[in-house]
Design an enzyme around this catalytic site. Structure first.
Site, mmCIF file in Angstrom:
data_model
loop_
_atom_site.group_PDB
_atom_site.id
_atom_site.type_symbol
_atom_site.label_atom_id
_atom_site.label_comp_id
_atom_site.label_asym_id
_atom_site.label_seq_id
_atom_site.Cartn_x
_atom_site.Cartn_y
_atom_site.Cartn_z
ATOM 1 N N ASP A 34 1.115 -1.250 0.425
ATOM 2 C CA ASP A 34 -0.112 -0.575 -0.051
ATOM 3 C C ASP A 34 1.150 1.170 0.287
ATOM 4 O O ASP A 34 0.342 2.351 -0.890
ATOM 5 C CB ASP A 34 -0.996 0.264 1.024
ATOM 6 C CG ASP A 34 -1.830 -0.904 1.097
ATOM 7 O OD1 ASP A 34 -1.887 -1.693 -0.015
ATOM 8 O OD2 ASP A 34 -2.587 -0.549 2.277
ATOM 9 N N TYR A 35 2.569 1.303 0.864
ATOM 10 C CA TYR A 35 2.605 2.458 0.617
ATOM 11 C C TYR A 35 3.462 2.682 -0.694
ATOM 12 O O TYR A 35 3.282 4.085 -0.535
ATOM 13 C CB TYR A 35 4.060 2.033 2.216
ATOM 14 C CG TYR A 35 5.057 3.111 1.940
ATOM 15 C CD1 TYR A 35 4.339 4.612 2.954
ATOM 16 C CD2 TYR A 35 6.600 2.670 2.099
ATOM 17 C CE1 TYR A 35 5.001 5.460 3.215
ATOM 18 C CE2 TYR A 35 6.764 4.242 2.321
ATOM 19 C CZ TYR A 35 6.648 4.930 2.746
ATOM 20 O OH TYR A 35 7.284 6.234 2.824
ATOM 21 N N PHE A 37 2.427 2.535 -3.303
ATOM 22 C CA PHE A 37 0.984 2.821 -3.724
ATOM 23 C C PHE A 37 1.561 3.481 -4.133
ATOM 24 O O PHE A 37 0.809 4.620 -4.534
ATOM 25 C CB PHE A 37 -0.084 1.435 -3.914
ATOM 26 C CG PHE A 37 -1.302 2.436 -5.125
ATOM 27 C CD1 PHE A 37 -0.961 2.104 -6.238
ATOM 28 C CD2 PHE A 37 -2.092 3.068 -4.568
ATOM 29 C CE1 PHE A 37 -2.736 2.158 -6.740
ATOM 30 C CE2 PHE A 37 -3.178 2.886 -5.192
ATOM 31 C CZ PHE A 37 -3.487 2.972 -6.445
ATOM 32 N N SER A 83 -14.089 7.939 -1.110
ATOM 33 C CA SER A 83 -13.168 6.763 -0.475
ATOM 34 C C SER A 83 -12.464 8.123 1.199
ATOM 35 O O SER A 83 -12.606 9.103 1.034
ATOM 36 C CB SER A 83 -11.587 7.019 -1.950
ATOM 37 O OG SER A 83 -10.529 6.583 -0.847
ATOM 38 N N LEU A 84 -11.454 7.577 1.318
ATOM 39 C CA LEU A 84 -10.796 9.019 2.194
ATOM 40 C C LEU A 84 -8.942 9.032 1.822
ATOM 41 O O LEU A 84 -8.441 8.827 1.077
ATOM 42 C CB LEU A 84 -10.625 7.921 3.913
ATOM 43 C CG LEU A 84 -11.751 7.720 4.746
ATOM 44 C CD1 LEU A 84 -11.806 7.413 5.557
ATOM 45 C CD2 LEU A 84 -12.226 9.160 4.950
ATOM 46 N N ARG A 136 -17.870 -1.516 -3.638
ATOM 47 C CA ARG A 136 -17.429 -0.205 -4.138
ATOM 48 C C ARG A 136 -17.705 -0.220 -5.229
ATOM 49 O O ARG A 136 -17.666 1.490 -5.572
ATOM 50 C CB ARG A 136 -16.777 0.355 -2.887
ATOM 51 C CG ARG A 136 -15.852 1.785 -4.086
ATOM 52 C CD ARG A 136 -15.264 2.344 -2.626
ATOM 53 N NE ARG A 136 -13.765 1.499 -2.590
ATOM 54 C CZ ARG A 136 -13.236 2.508 -1.670
ATOM 55 N NH1 ARG A 136 -13.423 3.881 -1.004
ATOM 56 N NH2 ARG A 136 -11.712 2.099 -1.590
ATOM 57 N N GLU A 172 -16.511 -2.245 6.960
ATOM 58 C CA GLU A 172 -15.623 -3.317 6.468
ATOM 59 C C GLU A 172 -15.625 -5.033 6.921
ATOM 60 O O GLU A 172 -15.704 -5.360 7.986
ATOM 61 C CB GLU A 172 -13.982 -2.757 7.014
ATOM 62 C CG GLU A 172 -13.540 -3.411 5.753
ATOM 63 C CD GLU A 172 -12.326 -1.609 4.970
ATOM 64 O OE1 GLU A 172 -13.630 -1.179 4.966
ATOM 65 O OE2 GLU A 172 -12.159 -2.108 4.285
ATOM 66 N N LYS A 298 -12.478 11.219 12.407
ATOM 67 C CA LYS A 298 -14.094 11.765 11.507
ATOM 68 C C LYS A 298 -13.491 12.751 11.813
ATOM 69 O O LYS A 298 -14.259 12.307 13.607
ATOM 70 C CB LYS A 298 -14.678 10.890 11.289
ATOM 71 C CG LYS A 298 -14.342 9.522 10.635
ATOM 72 C CD LYS A 298 -15.558 8.299 10.609
ATOM 73 C CE LYS A 298 -15.088 7.513 9.275
ATOM 74 N NZ LYS A 298 -15.939 5.951 9.913
ATOM 75 N N LYS A 322 -2.499 5.777 7.871
ATOM 76 C CA LYS A 322 -2.093 4.519 7.552
ATOM 77 C C LYS A 322 -0.750 4.559 8.564
ATOM 78 O O LYS A 322 0.215 5.172 8.095
ATOM 79 C CB LYS A 322 -1.551 4.615 6.406
ATOM 80 C CG LYS A 322 -3.678 4.463 6.200
ATOM 81 C CD LYS A 322 -3.282 4.626 4.153
ATOM 82 C CE LYS A 322 -3.058 2.660 4.232
ATOM 83 N NZ LYS A 322 -3.776 2.636 2.232
ATOM 84 N N CYS A 440 16.242 -38.586 -2.723
ATOM 85 C CA CYS A 440 16.777 -37.167 -2.480
ATOM 86 C C CYS A 440 15.169 -37.372 -1.472
ATOM 87 O O CYS A 440 13.997 -37.337 -1.224
ATOM 88 C CB CYS A 440 16.288 -35.923 -2.505
ATOM 89 S SG CYS A 440 16.829 -34.727 -1.985
HETATM 90 S S1 IVH Z 1 -15.470 5.486 7.091
HETATM 91 C C1 IVH Z 1 -16.655 8.620 3.710
HETATM 92 N N1 IVH Z 1 -14.439 3.965 8.395
HETATM 93 O O1 IVH Z 1 -10.822 2.440 4.353
HETATM 94 C C2 IVH Z 1 -16.677 8.263 4.802
HETATM 95 N N2 IVH Z 1 -13.199 3.666 5.988
HETATM 96 O O2 IVH Z 1 -9.141 4.339 2.370
HETATM 97 C C3 IVH Z 1 -16.072 6.363 4.750
HETATM 98 N N3 IVH Z 1 -12.142 1.738 6.002
HETATM 99 O O3 IVH Z 1 -13.305 3.504 1.635
HETATM 100 C C4 IVH Z 1 -15.543 5.482 4.786
HETATM 101 N N4 IVH Z 1 -12.120 0.881 8.317
HETATM 102 O O4 IVH Z 1 -12.947 0.525 2.562
HETATM 103 C C5 IVH Z 1 -13.894 4.599 7.196
HETATM 104 N N5 IVH Z 1 -13.241 2.781 10.857
HETATM 105 C C6 IVH Z 1 -13.809 2.922 9.602
HETATM 106 C C7 IVH Z 1 -12.877 2.122 8.382
HETATM 107 C C8 IVH Z 1 -12.961 2.936 6.958
HETATM 108 C C9 IVH Z 1 -11.251 0.814 6.774
HETATM 109 C C10 IVH Z 1 -11.459 1.520 5.044
HETATM 110 C C11 IVH Z 1 -12.752 1.625 3.767
HETATM 111 C C12 IVH Z 1 -12.813 2.821 3.349
HETATM 112 C C13 IVH Z 1 -11.434 2.756 2.986
HETATM 113 C C14 IVH Z 1 -10.769 4.702 3.111
#
Ligand code: IVH
Length: 692
Positions: A34-35, A37, A83-84, A136, A172, A298, A322, A440
């Site tokens: 991931d890193y 990427f 996504s975030l 997704r 998830e 959040k 991350k 062997c």
């Molecule tokens: S919130 C608009 N909460 O990470 C907010 N995402 O990199 C949507 N994920 O798409 C996501 N744990 O697939 C949220 N506690 C968590 C999460 C989480 C894993 C995933 C999710 C998201 C991605 C973003």
């Protein structure tokens, strides 16, 4: 960088990122971390910022993931699935906090949650019942995987308490680490039993729990998905009317409706508290039964979330922090070499033990000679060890500045460490092999393990450990020796197990009951049909299907031992290479002796003709694809095709002769067959074709 250079680099980055997206989302087999990427993506983002004219509409920076696969119906999300933004640094997190405070002032709270490493799912509930579950996809629409999601125990099909009549919930789906290990081991054994070469197995296994979960959710057969024991945490409720004022309250509410919400979340008053939450889980995350790859932060109050809003792709009120893959520094003690059951050699780095990602690491795989060359590894080098998504740690680099002045470069061995036979490396392959498959020790044990395995001779009461034990005690050297074993030899026998990953050896002893089971299991195996005996011999590249074809074509062991390579290669779908392996196996004097002994012991050496089986050549040379449901099982139908000389294939292509159409056949298949003009017949028409 000038515009031309930027253009080339942007095109290159986009292409690379798209390929990696495909590997990650569609194939569930990523080849970079991931890193790595994220680094590429950030480079692309920076370039596009500098050269806005060069931004393409289909750039990976403009899109969300992309896990859409052909096999599922596409459904549009009721709320786009975004996504975030993410970061790996405290500094960037502080910048995020500043942006938030600039937007909404200082009076708000954050919620910190774990970032579960799985795949995102959006589930719609109507009147308390699960209506639909969608992946997704590209953020706008995704795959309808409802049937598969319904197999996940922790996701309620029906809700309790007071829930809104219509809402979406997001979460998830993941696999627990223990389940992953168990299932990957089972997969490994299945592949071995199917005759897949040992060195080809790692690429067929799932690299980490996330990939296993995502591969599972995309399976067509929900019964199979159910066996994968997936789990889920839900973390976001979407309703048209606000139910609560804060996100934290909505999580509690969702829990009261029966959803599994993680306990590991915290309302934080400021970014310092957020940081200490992050630091707290940096180490303790390894104690969780599942993998997380960071923390999601959040803004808690919905009204503040609304004020902050979204960019084109991500919310401004949330961010993912991350964790980097952990690295440890240690010293190489020595390189040892393991000989696999197929003779493949794996070099192993034995290290000064070091703590990494919650475990003590003493060894790391070096894969092959090229990898040692790539690392430029010397005796007693100081090395960096990383445990990315993968379970086996790997050496990512060498600190050459710490190298001893007189250190020698690691020289790859030339002789097999088990039997001293010169190793070979085939053209175009990276792996070295010990070619001495007849003598062997690990290869002999491997052959016997395969022989007794479930899909081969299925000898109950006897396992891999015992086989190795009996071999080391000198009681068996080939599978024919199994049939000479006597109860008195086995009862009370003590032996040492092979070294485990920690380098320890445990003891085992065979009790009365165990000995009896083994003898009975061995006796019962004499009834195993010829095609499986043939598979059990462990001829290279002869898996179950090939063994079956050979048995059907040549009918007896005697006949098969007489025919020439060309005769075997002439059998449909058996190529030159397989044929050569078969004749080479039977040309060997020792193998012939072993087979003679098996025959004397009464094993099945010819196919049994079932008098009820109708056999004809009516469908000779024709290929069939069976799709949908019928009055008989699909397997029965396929058997009928085979018994009449036809051939079953797995997918629709131009060369398909007939599609047998049953009830509930998927619309996609129907369309493809129509487009390609493939003749379609129903069950009755097919039965007419083979009648009388
Ligand atoms: S919130 C608009 N909460 O990470 C907010 N995402 O990199 C949507 N994920 O798409 C996501 N744990 O697939 C949220 N506690 C968590 C999460 C989480 C894993 C995933 C999710 C998201 C991605 C973003």
């Amino acid at each position: 960088m000038n515009v031309e250079e930027a253009k080339t680099r942007i095109a290159h980055l986009s292409k690379t990122l798209k390929e990696h997206n495909h590997k990650y989302y569609v194939l569930s087999q990523p080849s970079i971390s991931d890193y790595e990427f994220d680094l590429l993506l950030k480079e692309l983002e920076a370039l596009e910022k500098e050269f806005p004219n060069l931004v393409q509409t289909d750039s990976p920076t403009q899109q969300v993931g992309g896990d859409i696969t052909k096999n599922f119906t596409q459904v549009k999300h009721r709320y786009p699935m975004l996504s975030l933004g993410n970061t790996y640094s405290e500094e960037e997190l502080k910048e995020f906090d500043e942006r938030v405070r600039k937007g909404i002032g200082n009076y708000f709270t954050y919620v910190c949650e774990l970032k579960f490493d799985g795949l995102a799912i959006s589930i719609t509930y109507e009147n308390g019942k699960m209506l639909r579950a969608v992946t997704r996809g590209d953020g706008v629409q995704g795959d309808d995987v409802t049937a598969n999601v319904k197999t996940i125990q922790s996701i309620p099909k029906e809700l309790k308490g007071h829930y809104p009549p219509l809402f979406d919930i997001r979460g998830e789906i993941f696999m627990h680490k223990k389940t992953f290990e168990r299932l990957n081991n089972e997969l490994r054994n299945d592949l071995l039993n199917q005759g897949v070469d040992e060195d080809k197995i790692p690429e067929r296994l799932y690299k980490n729990p996330r990939n296993f979960a995502s591969g599972s959710l995309k399976m067509q057969d929900s019964k199979e998905v159910a066996k994968r024991a997936l789990d889920a945490f839900l973390y976001f409720v979407y309703t048209d009317n606000e139910l609560t004022e804060t996100h934290a309250e909505s999580l509690k509410l969702a829990e009261s409706w029966g959803f599994q919400v993680s306990d590991h979340f915290k309302v934080c008053q400021n970014i310092e508290e957020v940081m200490s939450f992050i630091k707290g889980y940096e180490n303790s995350r390894h104690e969780l039964s599942y993998e997380i790859d960071g923390v999601v932060i959040k803004v808690n109050e919905y009204r503040h979330q609304q004020d902050l809003g979204f960019t084109a792709k991500i919310p401004r009120w949330a961010i993912a922090y991350k964790y980097k893959a952990e690295t440890a520094v240690t010293k190489l003690r020595e390189v040892t070499y393991q000989v696999g059951r197929t003779g493949a050699i794996t070099p192993v780095a034995n290290l000064v033990p070091v703590q990494l990602a919650g475990t003590t690491v003493k060894r790391a795989s070096l894969y092959n000679a090229d990898e040692i060359e790539r690392l430029n590894l010397f005796d007693h080098d100081t090395v960096f060890v990383e445990k990315g998504g993968e379970i086996i740690p790997k050496i990512t680099g060498v600190d050459e500045s710490k190298r001893d002045l007189f250190a020698q470069k690691i020289q790859y061995i030339q002789l097999c460490p088990e039997c001293q036979t010169p190793l070979v490396r085939k053209e175009g392959e990276v792996v070295h092999y010990c070619p001495n498959d007849l003598h062997c020790p690990p290869q002999l044990i491997g052959k016997m393990e395969h022989f007794i395995s479930r899909r081969a001779m299925n000898i109950e009461g006897l396992g891999s450990e015992t086989i190795a034990g009996l071999f080391h005690k000198g009681l068996i050297h080939s599978y024919a020796d199994l049939y000479d074993l006597r109860y008195e030899q086995l009862n009370g026998l003590e032996f040492e197990l092979e070294e485990d990953a920690e380098g320890k050896r445990k003891k085992r002893s065979i009790k009365e009951k165990g000995a009896l089971n083994m003898i009975n299991g061995i006796e019962a195996s004499k009834q195993i049909p010829f095609e499986r005996v043939l598979f059990a011999l462990g001829i290279r590249m002869v898996g179950e299907t090939v063994a079956k074809k050979l048995a059907q074509k040549f009918e007896t062991m005697e006949q098969l031992m007489l025919v020439r390579t060309e005769d075997i290669a002439g059998v449909y779908e058996i190529g030159e290479k397989i044929a050569e392996n078969v004749t080479r196996f039977f040309a060997d004097e020792e193998n012939r002796k072993i087979i003679e002994r098996l025959k004397q012991h009464g094993l099945q050496m010819a196919i049994q003709i079932d008098p009820n089986e109708v056999k004809s050549t009516k469908l000779e040379g024709k290929s069939f694809l069976v799709s949908g449901t019928f009055s008989m099982s699909r397997d029965e139908l396929k058997k009928l095709i085979e018994n009449n000389g036809g051939r079953n294939v797995g997918s629709i292509s131009k060369s398909l002769d007939y599609l047998i159409v049953g009830d509930k056949m998927g619309p996609e298949k129907l369309k493809k067959a129509t487009d390609l003009n493939i003749p379609m017949v129903d069950e009755n028409t097919f039965l007419e074709m083979i009648k009388g």
